[in-house]
Enzyme design. Structure first.
Site, short mmCIF file in Angstrom:
data_model
loop_
_atom_site.label_atom_id
_atom_site.label_comp_id
_atom_site.label_asym_id
_atom_site.label_seq_id
_atom_site.Cartn_x
_atom_site.Cartn_y
_atom_site.Cartn_z
CE LYS A 106 -24.69 -63.11 -4.93
NZ LYS A 106 -24.62 -64.30 -5.82
N GLY A 133 -18.85 -56.55 -9.24
CA GLY A 133 -17.46 -56.38 -8.78
C GLY A 133 -17.22 -56.93 -7.39
CE LYS A 147 -26.93 -74.55 2.50
NZ LYS A 147 -26.88 -74.32 3.94
CE LYS A 184 -15.52 -64.19 -13.22
NZ LYS A 184 -16.40 -63.73 -14.31
CD GLU A 209 -20.26 -64.38 -13.69
OE1 GLU A 209 -19.25 -63.89 -14.22
OE2 GLU A 209 -20.63 -64.08 -12.54
NE ARG A 261 -19.59 -56.93 -17.85
CZ ARG A 261 -18.84 -57.90 -17.32
NH1 ARG A 261 -18.02 -58.60 -18.08
NH2 ARG A 261 -18.91 -58.18 -16.04
#
Ligand code: ADP
Length: 447
Positions: A158, A164, A201, A237, A275, A291
């Protein structure tokens, strides 16, 4: 309290902020590009100012023009909405240097959480459970292979500057690592100008669960439960709900307290979202958004609070208007994101709205900047409306969603409405048994 707020955004979220301002007796200033001069947020604001031509880089991301617009209109504070400049630490610094107030957290907090490696390090120190993975950045394939071996495949590479859903690549075997590593790096470089990556992972069947938090910047913080945002396409999402159908009251209280404590200790100010991926009863932190989220209305629905009003209050130096004990969940809320996109490819479908009719009635909220005859410009995000429904429980919310979708008319452009009508026919949607891969698998199977 502020007399006048400038809204550095467009579309439904600009309307959302104008509505909060009006209820608080604050004047609103809408900025717009030349392509948006007939947009609804421009029609609804008290004052308007054009900040540049159609491309976002020249208008909604044009910091100099936005600061000048505050100067010209006398606005004292800027609400950034989501997207655009909402998580740009440099912009926040410039706003503060001009003696204006940014309605959101400090530049330092945005910078800390904007880099996913420093975000993860910070959260770990604050006692928030994280996805197991590399200690910081990984700079070469040899090191990446070592981590793959250590944690076991599959793993995900990542981008630390990611957002996004971009700059993420899964490696299922050591053979796949070379390509995954290089692709994630070059994608990250192209999208964010920063090719630093880290590895974690890869969880195979998690749900995406996020905790809404709120801090006053003075060491007080609360959580407003979770949202389940597991229905995703390409890590984006599509439908969100609260409370999460798989989360128990005890789990909510436990992870909520961890998050509220972390936010309090950080001295964080304003709204934020922490998250997590959730698998086999465990929460794993992935990132924090500093935000207001697109899906904030489902939380507003079940708690009966106005998160934008609260953001404005806190930015003006007032204390939170609720304490943890005041926050009680009432019923169930679901949001669907209606995009101007053509199915099944989900390709953008800009054009003129020939007929628009919004659903209404008990428990229905439509956050949208659409109107009859509106021309959707091709330059921006394809989100044109959010339909949020609420019921006393999940089955009632689902029935209400079905009913509201039946009333909705958006003619002239293709939208994602048929997707939601089809989803409501699925047993798994009604039982709530879905994870972050469910939607893509369902779409691959022909929907
Ligand atoms: P972005 O900032 O680009 O949205 P996130 O880190 O929030 O990236 O991740 C977005 C989505 O990618 C998650 O909701 C999840 O679907 C998937 N994802 C991210 N990390 C992992 C992981 N370690 N294992 C499995 N899926 C992941």
């Amino acid at each position: 309290m502020f007399d006048k707020i400038l809204i550095a955004n467009r579309g439904e979220i600009a309307l959302r902020v104008i509505r909060a301002c009006r209820e608080m007796g604050i004047r609103s200033v809408a900025i717009h590009s030349t392509a948006d001069s007939d947009a609804m947020h421009v029609r609804m604001a008290d004052e308007t100012i054009c900040v540049g031509p159609a491309p976002s880089t020249d208008s909604y991301l044009n910091m100099a023009a936005i600061i000048s617009a505050c100067d010209v209109t006398g606005a004292q504070a800027i609400h950034p909405g989501y997207g655009f400049l909402s998580e740009n630490a440099r912009f926040v610094q410039i706003v503060e240097d001009h003696d204006l107030t940014f309605i959101g957290p400090s530049a330092a907090h945005i910078r800390l959480m904007g880099d996913k490696i420093t975000a993860k390090d910070t959260m770990k120190e604050l006692g928030v459970p994280c996805v197991p993975g590399s200690e910081g950045g990984v700079t070469d394939v040899a090191a990446a292979l070592k981590i793959g071996e250590e944690f076991g495949y599959p793993v995900i590479v990542k981008a630390t500057a990611g957002g996004g859903g971009r700059g993420m690549k899964v490696a299922r075997t050591a053979e796949e690592m070379q390509t995954a590593f290089q692709t994630a790096r070059s994608e990250a470089k192209a999208a964010f100008g920063n090719d630093e990556v880290y590895i974690e992972k890869y969880l195979t069947t998690p749900r995406h669960i996020e905790i809404q938090v709120f801090g006053d910047g003075k060491g007080n913080a609360v959580h407003l439960g979770e949202r389940d945002c597991s229905l995703q396409r390409r890590h984006q999402k599509v439908l969100e709900e609260a409370p999460g159908p798989a989360i128990t009251e005890a789990e909510r209280a436990h992870i909520g307290e961890i998050c509220a404590n972390a936010v309090a200790k950080m001295g964080y100010s304003g709204a934020g979202t922490i998250e997590f991926l959730y698998e086999n009863g465990e929460f794993y932190f992935i990132e924090m958004n500093t935000r207001l989220q697109v899906e904030h209305p489902v939380t507003e629905g079940i708690f009966g609070v106005d998160l934008v009003r609260e953001q404005i209050r806190v930015a003006a130096g007032e204390t939170l208007s609720f304490a943890q004990d005041d926050l009680q969940i009432n019923g169930h809320a679901i949001e669907v994101r209606i995009n101007a996109e053509k199915l099944p490819s989900f390709s953008p479908s800009p054009g003129t709205i020939t007929h628009y009719h919004a659903p209404g009635g008990l428990g229905v909220r439509m956050d949208s900047a659409l109107y009859d005859g509106y021309r959707i410009p091709p330059y921006y995000d394809s989100l044109i409306a959010k339909l949020i429904v609420q019921g006393r429980d999940r089955p009632e919310a689902l029935a209400r969603l079905h009913r509201a979708l039946g009333e909705l008319i958006v003619d002239g452009v293709d939208t994602t409405v048929p997707l939601f009508r089809a989803l409501l026919q699925e047993k798994d949607i009604h039982t709530g048994e879905y994870n972050i891969h469910w939607l893509e698998q369902w779409l691959e199977g022909g929907g």
